[in-house]
Design a protein around this motif. Structure first.
Motif, PDB file in Angstrom:
ATOM      1  N   UNK A   6       0.807  -1.212   0.000  1.00  0.00           N
ATOM      2  CA  UNK A   6       0.000   0.000   0.000  1.00  0.00           C
ATOM      3  C   UNK A   6       0.842   1.264   0.000  1.00  0.00           C
ATOM      4  N   UNK A   7       2.133   1.162   0.250  1.00  0.00           N
ATOM      5  CA  UNK A   7       3.017   2.322   0.272  1.00  0.00           C
ATOM      6  C   UNK A   7       4.191   2.090  -0.679  1.00  0.00           C
ATOM      7  N   UNK A   8       4.685   3.181  -1.205  1.00  0.00           N
ATOM      8  CA  UNK A   8       5.808   3.085  -2.143  1.00  0.00           C
ATOM      9  C   UNK A   8       7.025   2.432  -1.483  1.00  0.00           C
ATOM     10  N   UNK A   9       7.246   2.763  -0.198  1.00  0.00           N
ATOM     11  CA  UNK A   9       8.432   2.236   0.482  1.00  0.00           C
ATOM     12  C   UNK A   9       8.317   0.754   0.831  1.00  0.00           C
ATOM     13  N   UNK A  10       7.125   0.160   0.600  1.00  0.00           N
ATOM     14  CA  UNK A  10       6.975  -1.274   0.833  1.00  0.00           C
ATOM     15  C   UNK A  10       7.662  -2.109  -0.244  1.00  0.00           C
ATOM     16  N   UNK A  11       7.988  -1.476  -1.362  1.00  0.00           N
ATOM     17  CA  UNK A  11       8.609  -2.223  -2.459  1.00  0.00           C
ATOM     18  C   UNK A  11      10.025  -2.646  -2.084  1.00  0.00           C
ATOM     19  N   UNK A  12      10.462  -3.808  -2.546  1.00  0.00           N
ATOM     20  CA  UNK A  12      11.830  -4.253  -2.250  1.00  0.00           C
ATOM     21  C   UNK A  12      12.865  -3.433  -3.015  1.00  0.00           C
ATOM     22  N   UNK A  13      14.122  -3.530  -2.590  1.00  0.00           N
ATOM     23  CA  UNK A  13      15.197  -2.742  -3.192  1.00  0.00           C
ATOM     24  C   UNK A  13      15.333  -3.003  -4.689  1.00  0.00           C
ATOM     25  N   UNK A  14      15.145  -4.254  -5.090  1.00  0.00           N
ATOM     26  CA  UNK A  14      15.333  -4.602  -6.494  1.00  0.00           C
ATOM     27  C   UNK A  14      14.405  -3.817  -7.405  1.00  0.00           C
ATOM     28  N   UNK A  15      13.194  -3.549  -6.933  1.00  0.00           N
ATOM     29  CA  UNK A  15      12.244  -2.795  -7.735  1.00  0.00           C
ATOM     30  C   UNK A  15      12.695  -1.337  -7.869  1.00  0.00           C
ATOM     31  N   UNK A  16      13.188  -0.774  -6.772  1.00  0.00           N
ATOM     32  CA  UNK A  16      13.686   0.602  -6.856  1.00  0.00           C
ATOM     33  C   UNK A  16      14.878   0.692  -7.799  1.00  0.00           C
ATOM     34  N   UNK A  17      15.772  -0.301  -7.767  1.00  0.00           N
ATOM     35  CA  UNK A  17      16.885  -0.304  -8.716  1.00  0.00           C
ATOM     36  C   UNK A  17      16.369  -0.387 -10.154  1.00  0.00           C
ATOM     37  N   UNK A  18      15.308  -1.152 -10.334  1.00  0.00           N
ATOM     38  CA  UNK A  18      14.712  -1.264 -11.670  1.00  0.00           C
ATOM     39  C   UNK A  18      14.172   0.089 -12.120  1.00  0.00           C
ATOM     40  N   UNK A  19      13.494   0.794 -11.221  1.00  0.00           N
ATOM     41  CA  UNK A  19      12.947   2.120 -11.529  1.00  0.00           C
ATOM     42  C   UNK A  19      14.074   3.118 -11.786  1.00  0.00           C
ATOM     43  N   UNK A  20      15.072   3.126 -10.893  1.00  0.00           N
ATOM     44  CA  UNK A  20      16.173   4.067 -11.027  1.00  0.00           C
ATOM     45  C   UNK A  20      16.913   3.881 -12.357  1.00  0.00           C
ATOM     46  N   UNK A  21      16.895   2.646 -12.869  1.00  0.00           N
ATOM     47  CA  UNK A  21      17.580   2.375 -14.132  1.00  0.00           C
ATOM     48  C   UNK A  21      17.004   3.138 -15.303  1.00  0.00           C
ATOM     49  N   UNK A  22      15.739   3.578 -15.183  1.00  0.00           N
ATOM     50  CA  UNK A  22      15.092   4.327 -16.256  1.00  0.00           C
ATOM     51  C   UNK A  22      15.252   5.843 -16.082  1.00  0.00           C
ATOM     52  N   UNK A  23      15.791   6.266 -14.970  1.00  0.00           N
ATOM     53  CA  UNK A  23      15.916   7.689 -14.671  1.00  0.00           C
ATOM     54  C   UNK A  23      17.380   8.105 -14.631  1.00  0.00           C
ATOM     55  N   UNK A  24      17.607   9.384 -14.856  1.00  0.00           N
ATOM     56  CA  UNK A  24      18.962   9.883 -14.722  1.00  0.00           C
ATOM     57  C   UNK A  24      19.356   9.897 -13.248  1.00  0.00           C
ATOM     58  N   UNK A  25      20.517   9.354 -12.934  1.00  0.00           N
ATOM     59  CA  UNK A  25      20.913   9.142 -11.548  1.00  0.00           C
ATOM     60  C   UNK A  25      21.074  10.458 -10.791  1.00  0.00           C
ATOM     61  N   UNK A  26      21.425  11.514 -11.501  1.00  0.00           N
ATOM     62  CA  UNK A  26      21.583  12.821 -10.858  1.00  0.00           C
ATOM     63  C   UNK A  26      20.295  13.239 -10.153  1.00  0.00           C
TER      64      UNK A  26
END
Length: 544
Positions: free
Chosen positions: A30-50
């Motif tokens: 129900x919260x964004x922070x409930x997602x595991x680290x791997x999912x955030x890495x997947x999301x970050x991969x589509x965004x500019x790291x800066x």
């Protein structure tokens, strides 16, 4: 037989249990922070790291650790920033993550000079995962040092270099580029002055480049020598091809066995010279684009027919646009009638012309009209303008990508694009106030058929984009450039009915090229894309 049956039943039970477990777990998030680290890495991969770092680094301990100890590939696009800001960025982002940087885009001369210091102080050799490097606004005094250091990068396969200066001679830079051992794609703009030094032909030094884009002007003789360094070349694009300084007949020695695509933006050589060039390097060519010329011989259909039959036998796409000056209308008709033979009909290569001014000695544009080359269509705000595709002759059914400059042209548009799958919108299009954006767009293209949406320069009109996404339910690629949202409107976005609808049922799988976003804006995008996040999560079987 019985054993096989039991085995299948067990597999079926196991599979159903897994699906049930995933369904139960995914519904509990129900919260964004409930997602595991791997999912955030997947999301970050589509965004500019800066911008990821800027948005999340000070959020909490978990995100600090995610960013400071990243083990995933990082994309960095560093444009203009102050010296003090970059020093912090350099210390806290680039240095700790240098072994994870996969893509690097630099435009600030100060930043480029800091990263490409002399060898004893440079860190670029530590970028062992770097595959793509884009360097803009390079000063000529640093070019040699930069190219020397790039040799140490074991995975660099794509390089873009744009010099801010005009150099006296660019031969040495060409030779340095061709020594990069793993390069496959190279695009450069290193303009030189009128001084001309011949580039020596390669004897035993060859490059691995397969796709070469030359954005500076190049003379015919130098092009011949340059091509001797790239025997594996498949695709060649030249901004402008000029005549050599000397008037000697050019004898071409380079032979390209793999060249299948060639695009030349402007040709300033005679057709005789073009024939000589074609006989050597175009034998396996399948696609030829030539955009501009002022030589009447280039619209001689008989010469083209003989050249293609004899030396370009595998040509499938022949796309031309020539600007010439003709004395009268009858001359134009006679030229065009030459293209009506069986040779052109059999290949389905058709041409037409367009008058710029109706007067004697008027400029005429002769161009291809084959629909399979007309995949892109741009609607301009000023209807007096035309695209390079000459929209009046474009086969609408073949268009898969439509770009729209402003709202008025949508309302005035009389065409319908039934096979469009990609839509690009500028800010003036998104700012529709009198009409619904989705309703207006649906009159010229099928929104539910779209799979890719590109937003350029969005200034606080995200509510209209949310509405559009609620109708374009099959979007799987969402690209945003330069998004600025009014923080006071964020609560409006969250509470609107379309936002809830989009966040629950969209099919977005890819979020790309997101620049200039702050924390709240990124959260808006991520919430919209939460559906695709959960899909990735199920696919990777990461929920415990």
């Amino acid at each position: 037989m019985e054993q096989t049956k039991r085995h299948r039943q067990q597999n079926s039970i196991t599979s159903n249990n897994k699906k049930k477990k995933l369904s139960n777990n995914s519904s509990s998030i129900t919260h964004l922070e409930d997602l595991p680290n791997e999912i955030f890495y997947e999301i970050f991969g589509y965004l500019d790291f800066h911008y990821v770092y800027k948005a999340f680094s000070n959020l909490n301990i978990r995100f600090q650790n995610l960013l400071n100890y990243s083990i995933h590939s990082i994309k960095l696009n560093i444009s203009s920033m102050s010296k003090s800001t970059f020093q912090y960025y350099y210390t806290h982002i680039i240095i700790p993550n240098k072994h994870c940087i996969k893509s690097l885009h630099l435009s600030n001369p100060f930043i480029i000079n800091l990263i490409f210091k002399p060898f004893s102080f440079s860190i670029i050799s530590n970028f062992i995962q770097l595959e793509t490097l884009i360097l803009n606004n390079i000063e000529k005094i640093y070019l040699t040092n930069i190219l020397k250091q790039l040799i140490s990068l074991p995975k660099l396969h794509s390089l873009v270099i744009n010099s801010v200066d005009i150099v006296r001679c660019n031969n040495k830079f060409y030779c340095q580029l061709f020594r990069l051992p793993t390069l496959k794609y190279c695009k450069f703009n290193i303009p030189e002055d009128d001084h001309y030094d011949e580039l020596p032909f390669s004897i035993n030094e060859y490059s691995s480049i397969k796709h070469l884009v030359i954005e500076n002007n190049i003379h015919l003789k130098k092009l011949d020598a340059l091509l001797s360094y790239v025997p594996q070349l498949h695709r060649l694009s030249i901004h402008q091809l000029n005549q050599s300084f000397d008037k000697e007949t050019q004898i071409f020695s380079s032979v390209l066995k793999y060249l299948t695509h060639c695009s030349i933006g402007k040709i300033s050589i005679s057709f005789d010279e073009f024939e000589l060039l074609s006989k050597n390097i175009f034998h396996h060519l399948q696609v030829l684009y030539i955009l501009k010329n002022c030589d009447e011989e280039y619209v001689n259909a008989n010469r083209w027919e003989q050249l293609i039959l004899s030396h370009i036998p595998y040509l499938k796409i022949f796309d031309i646009k020539f600007n010439i000056r003709i004395d009268n209308h009858l001359t134009v008709e006679n030229l065009m009638n030459q293209f009506n033979s069986s040779f052109w009909f059999e290949r389905q290569w058709f041409f037409t012309y367009n008058f710029r001014l109706k007067m004697f000695n008027f400029p005429v544009t002769i161009y291809s009209t084959r629909p399979y080359r007309r995949k892109y269509y741009k609607l301009y705000g000023d209807r007096r303008k035309t695209t390079d595709l000459y929209e009046e002759d474009t086969n609408i059914d073949s268009v898969s990508h439509v770009e729209i400059e402003n709202e008025k042209i949508i309302i005035d548009c009389v065409n319908y694009f039934p096979n469009t799958t990609k839509l690009t919108l500028w800010n003036d299009t998104i700012n529709i106030s009198e009409y619904s954006l989705s309703t207006t767009l649906n009159q010229i293209l099928p929104l539910q058929q779209l799979t890719t949406l590109v937003i350029l320069d969005c200034y606080d009109q995200f509510i209209n984009i949310i509405e559009l996404l609620s109708f374009a339910i099959n979007i799987h690629t969402f690209i945003i450039k330069f998004t600025v949202l009014n923080k006071n409107n964020l609560i409006v976005y969250y509470q609107c009915e379309n936002f809830q609808l989009v966040s629950n049922r969209n099919n977005i799988k890819r979020l790309d090229r997101f620049y200039y976003g702050y924390y709240q804006e990124i959260i808006v995008i991520l919430v919209i894309c939460i559906h695709c996040v959960l899909k990735i999560q199920r696919k990777l079987n990461l929920i415990e």
